[in-house]
Design an enzyme around this catalytic site. Sequence first.
Site, PDB file in Angstrom:
ATOM      1  N   GLU A  46      21.441  55.461  11.220  1.00  0.00           N
ATOM      2  CA  GLU A  46      20.114  55.747  11.794  1.00  0.00           C
ATOM      3  C   GLU A  46      19.982  57.226  12.133  1.00  0.00           C
ATOM      4  OE1 GLU A  46      17.823  53.403  12.098  1.00  0.00           O
ATOM      5  OE2 GLU A  46      19.063  51.599  11.953  1.00  0.00           O
ATOM      6  N   THR A  47      18.775  57.736  11.936  1.00  0.00           N
ATOM      7  CA  THR A  47      18.381  59.031  12.488  1.00  0.00           C
ATOM      8  C   THR A  47      17.194  58.773  13.400  1.00  0.00           C
ATOM      9  OG1 THR A  47      19.179  60.275  10.574  1.00  0.00           O
ATOM     10  CG2 THR A  47      17.526  61.337  11.956  1.00  0.00           C
TER      11      THR A  47
END
Length: 286
Positions: A46-47
């Site tokens: 995830e970002t």
Amino acid sequence: MQIPVITVDAFTNRPFSGNPAAVCLLENDLDEDLHQKIATEMNLSETAFIRKLKPGDDFSKSSCFGLRWFTPANEVPLCGHATLASAAVLFHVQKNTNSVLTFVTLSGELKARQVKDHIVLDLPLYTAYPQELKEVEELIKAAVGDMIVQDVRYSPDTKKLLVRLSDAYERSVLENLKVSAQHFLSAEKTGKVKGLILTVKGNSSGKGHDFYSRYFSPWYGVLEDPVTGSAHAVLSSYWSEQLGKKEMLAFQCSRRGGELKISVRSDGRIDIAGQTAIVLKGNLTF
């Protein structure tokens, strides 16, 4: 253009374990397509993108921010570990002075607060309903082969399938299980599963972990996620009912591994507490 980016290992107090997330601090609006390009570039599960909601907001002083999460493949509606990572960046890097932070997200308002050396997330709790085995038999076989399955549940809100292995299996069996998550894509025929949870009951003596899990989401470009807050929003509901407990300690036994302290609340939500380790600070330049 420069955007500050910080990599945080979530649900651990040790660098290079737990679940890494990149956290970007957006001073200004970002072109829509750049969110996905940056997440693909960072190439972590995830970002997260923290944005100011109104002019004059300040990452050190404001208490409410917008928050979005992207895998390398697409945007997701909920991500626990990247929310924990985002709170850690605001509390520990930006030295935010508020006792509680609120994030406005696709899953509504999520709150984070500091309690001693943990950050506690306030997340929705999702029920998993009994699932007819025949409908998902091929997917389960692709995941666990001929292992004994004790229970199968489905969470329509999160599109997650929960598969509980027999209590005869211990943590090491789940840990050592070789899973080819890429095969799930062709084995899942219903079109309704976007994440697969494998779980086993923990130590019943009252000490140690109440349950163990692993989580796979090739549908979102994540073969196996190291530690998954959103999966525990489903697991907590299931194991609380099975064990008759509101306070639980969970361990996600991926290769990196991570621990979650869980409190099921009476208002239909859960508190998930975890620690973090900040491992990288820099700037994206483009």
